[in-house]
Design an enzyme around this catalytic site. Structure first.
Site, PDB file in Angstrom:
ATOM      1  CB  SER A 252      -0.901  -0.001   1.241  1.00 41.46           C
ATOM      2  OG  SER A 252      -0.119   0.296   2.374  1.00 41.46           O
ATOM      3  CE  LYS A 253      -1.201   6.155  -3.306  1.00 40.40           C
ATOM      4  NZ  LYS A 253      -2.672   6.126  -3.304  1.00 40.40           N
TER       5      LYS A 253
END
Ligand code: GLU
Length: 473
Positions: A252-253
């Site tokens: 994820s980010k």
């Protein structure tokens, strides 16, 4: 064409997450390797969230990756439209059939009632989930609810379990009794739920193999049940394990870049990203790393997809990118660097750019490094960076002035003569090549790291070289 029909069915929200890009790639490779058809379907029934730009982002990413589709947005096809928001009537027809056949029923439970019963079930230590309250309503019940004007959703009557999915990646997956409850097909406002739209579309589009992330594994028996209830044969399912970050959590980010667009902007080549993604959970054998598109198509098989999660390793991707940069011809590499250079505000002379490729190719790990390496060729606004300024300041008295004179007086302007002149200059100051060339490099390129110096100066030209040396001496 063989009968294999695969699809990629993103719910677009801009650029594609690399995990989804891997699903698209595996689906595409499976279809292409079998002379099959690859279909792109846009899952945008939640229309409020899906902008035209978000859809455009998906199409751009797929094109950039080279994952072409035979049916779908912009190319059309016999099973269109390929945007779910344009297929609402089709879903309602399917629901009407399911209702008529008793495979679905109207559910009048309100959200509050559902929530209350869910909580009560949890308190009793039972699994939450729909309790089947409206499954067997009498005509009188229905009449009463209708008279009250209660909104009705339509729920699917899930057949008795246990349910088994023979997944091509996960193997036999069983869902125990009580695990899969009757689920909503159509909300009370008439909009279709994902579980309905996917099943109807996979059926009507003749999909034979569904390749997607394993976050949707529990949807498979539901999708299959709806397809069977509509008289169809479910496709084969292949659920790919998650893509994780280095810390073992879903990518994820927080791990940095995750979208195809981000990697494109950072100067990764689609060849490298495709090759890298192909190896995220699949391998041809125990030793092959680099495979071009043809080889991937020829050797890919779902059977060799691992059922374990794959870890995304950006270092390995970068290493592979370096390899693919070496494979490009000078013209092609120059063409790909161009966008990054103009993006950095440089006005690029194409011939100089092409001639510079042999000088920088081995130093480049990503295309985004091109402006840093080549800036000095495409602007005269060269201000030495901190290290370069120190080197210039520490150069022996008159050294750069002498360099300017020597180069100005040089008969020819080629790398060999330039190197000889620089060596003579260094020797005259009692310096070796490394130390002796460094002030010249700093003054002309503004940096202490540059492509090979004599070749760089040859490309830059005598007048610009000499002017930069004079400017700091
Ligand atoms: N639209 C779903 C998603 O983007 C995928 C549905 C499917 O592949 O069945 O997660």
């Amino acid at each position: 064409m063989s009968a294999v029909r695969c699809r990629f069915a993103p719910a677009p929200s801009g650029s594609i997450h690399v995990g989804n890009a891997r699903s698209a790639l595996f689906s595409w490779l499976y279809a292409r390797g079998r002379g099959g058809t690859f279909i792109l379907r846009i899952e945008d029934t939640d229309a409020s969230r899906v902008s035209q730009a978000a859809v455009g982002g998906v199409l751009d990413d797929l094109r950039w990756l080279g994952l072409d589709w035979d049916e779908g947005p912009e190319v059309g096809g016999p099973h269109g439209p390929y945007r779910q928001s344009e297929r609402l009537g089709i879903y309602r027809d399917a629901v009407d059939r399911l209702l008529a056949d008793g495979r679905a029923y109207r559910c009048y439970c309100t959200p509050e009632e559902l929530e209350e019963r869910r909580r009560a079930a949890l308190e009793r230590g039972e699994p939450p989930g729909y309790d089947g309250r409206c499954r067997e309503l009498t005509k009188a019940d229905v009449a009463r609810f209708e008279a009250e004007g209660r909104p009705a959703a339509v729920r699917f009557r899930m057949p008795e379990g246990p349910w088994v999915v023979e997944d091509l990646v996960k193997g036999t997956v069983r869902f125990g009794p009580g695990q899969l409850r009757d689920f909503v097909l159509l909300r009370s406002d008439g909009t279709p739920v994902f579980l309905l739209a996917v099943a109807v579309d996979d059926l009507l589009m003749g999909i034979t193999h569904v390749v997607r992330g394993d976050d949707l594994l529990a949807s498979a028996p539901r999708n299959a049940a709806v397809i069977e209830a509509l008289g169809g044969v479910p496709p084969a399912y292949a659920h790919l394990p998650l893509v994780l970050g280095p810390d073992g959590r879903p990518l994820s980010k927080r791990h940095g870049s995750t979208s195809v667009e981000a990697f494109r902007e950072q100067g990764y080549l689609p060849e490298a990203l495709v090759n890298y993604l192909a190896l995220l959970g699949w391998s041809k054998d125990d030793h092959t790393t680099f495979m071009d598109r043809e080889e991937l198509v020829a050797s890919f098989d779902l059977e060799r997809v691992s059922s374990n999660p794959a870890v995304f390793d950006v270092e390995k991707l970068t290493w592979m990118n370096t390899h693919y940069i070496q494979q490009l011809g000078d013209d092609e590499l120059a063409a790909r660097c161009l966008r990054f250079l103009t993006g950095a505000g440089l006005s690029v002379d194409p011939l100089t750019l092409r001639a510079a490729m042999p000088l920088v190719r081995e130093r480049m790990r990503t295309l985004a490094e091109a402006p840093g390496l080549l800036r000095f060729l495409f602007t005269d606004d060269v201000v030495p960076d901190e290290r370069a300024a120190t080197v210039i300041a520490k150069a022996p008295e008159g050294y750069l002035k002498a360099a300017a004179e020597a180069l100005d007086d040089l008969e020819g302007w080629d790398a060999t003569s330039i190197a000889a002149a620089l060596d003579a200059l260094a020797a005259g100051a009692g310096l070796g090549r490394t130390k002796g060339w460094q002030p010249v490099r700093a003054a002309v390129t503004g940096s202490t790291v540059s492509p090979p110096l004599p070749e760089s100066l040859e490309l830059l030209g005598r007048a610009r070289t000499v002017a930069r040396l004079r400017a700091v001496s």
